[in-house]
Design an enzyme around this catalytic site. Sequence first.
Site, PDB file in Angstrom:
ATOM      1  N   CYS A 165       0.851  -1.195   0.000  1.00 21.37           N
ATOM      2  CA  CYS A 165       0.000   0.000   0.000  1.00 21.37           C
ATOM      3  C   CYS A 165       0.886   1.244   0.000  1.00 21.37           C
ATOM      4  O   CYS A 165       1.392   1.653   1.051  1.00 21.37           O
ATOM      5  CB  CYS A 165      -0.930   0.008   1.206  1.00 21.37           C
ATOM      6  SG  CYS A 165      -2.011   1.468   1.236  1.00 21.37           S
ATOM      7  N   CYS A 178      -0.172   4.117   2.425  1.00 22.52           N
ATOM      8  CA  CYS A 178       0.139   3.866   3.834  1.00 22.52           C
ATOM      9  C   CYS A 178       1.642   3.913   4.099  1.00 22.52           C
ATOM     10  O   CYS A 178       2.076   4.435   5.129  1.00 22.52           O
ATOM     11  CB  CYS A 178      -0.447   2.526   4.275  1.00 22.52           C
ATOM     12  SG  CYS A 178      -2.258   2.500   4.279  1.00 22.52           S
TER      13      CYS A 178
END
Length: 178
Positions: free
Chosen positions: A130, A133
Site C-alpha cells: 500500500c 500507507c
Amino acid sequence: MSIENLKAALPEYAKDLKLNLGSISRTTVLDEEQLWGTLLASAAATRNAQVLAEIGAEAADNLSAQAYQAALGAVSIMGMNNVFYRGRGFLEGQYDDLRAGLRMNIIANPGVDKANFELWSFAVSSVNGCSHCVVAHEHTLREAGVGREAVFEALKAAAIVCGVAQALTAAQTLAAVG
C-alpha cells in the site's frame, strides 16, 4: 523455533536470504523492541505459518507481552487499512471526500511507544504493497524523529522476511508435488 530454524529450512537457491536474515536479526540500527516487533509484524503479514511460528516464538523471548500484542495489532489494523487505502487510491480521488468510518483506535493507543507502532505499521504496509500507507507512516516516523536509517532498516527487515516466506512456500509446495 527460531531464526536459525528458518535459515536451516531455506533451500540453497535462497542462500542470499539466509545471509540477509542472519544479518538483519543482529542489526544495531533498531533497538530490540523495534527489531523484533518489525520481524513479528512482517512475519504475520506474509501469511506463512512456518515463518510466523518461528519468528513469533523468538519474538516472544525478546518482546514484552504488550509489545508482542501491539505488533500483532499493527498487522491486524494494517490488514484492513492497506486494502481500504490502496483500493481508494485506485479510484483516483473519486471517494476521498467520504469518511472512512472504520475504527482504528489501536493506532492512537497501541500500548507501546507510538513511533514503534508506526514502524511496524510501515513494515506491514510495505509487505502489503500500500503506497499510500507506506508514505503516510514514513512521514509520521520522520516527524517523530525516527532516523532515515531506522526506517530503511525496517523496510529491509520486511523485505527479507517476505522473501524468506516466498522461498519457503515455493520449496514446500514443490516438495509436496514432486
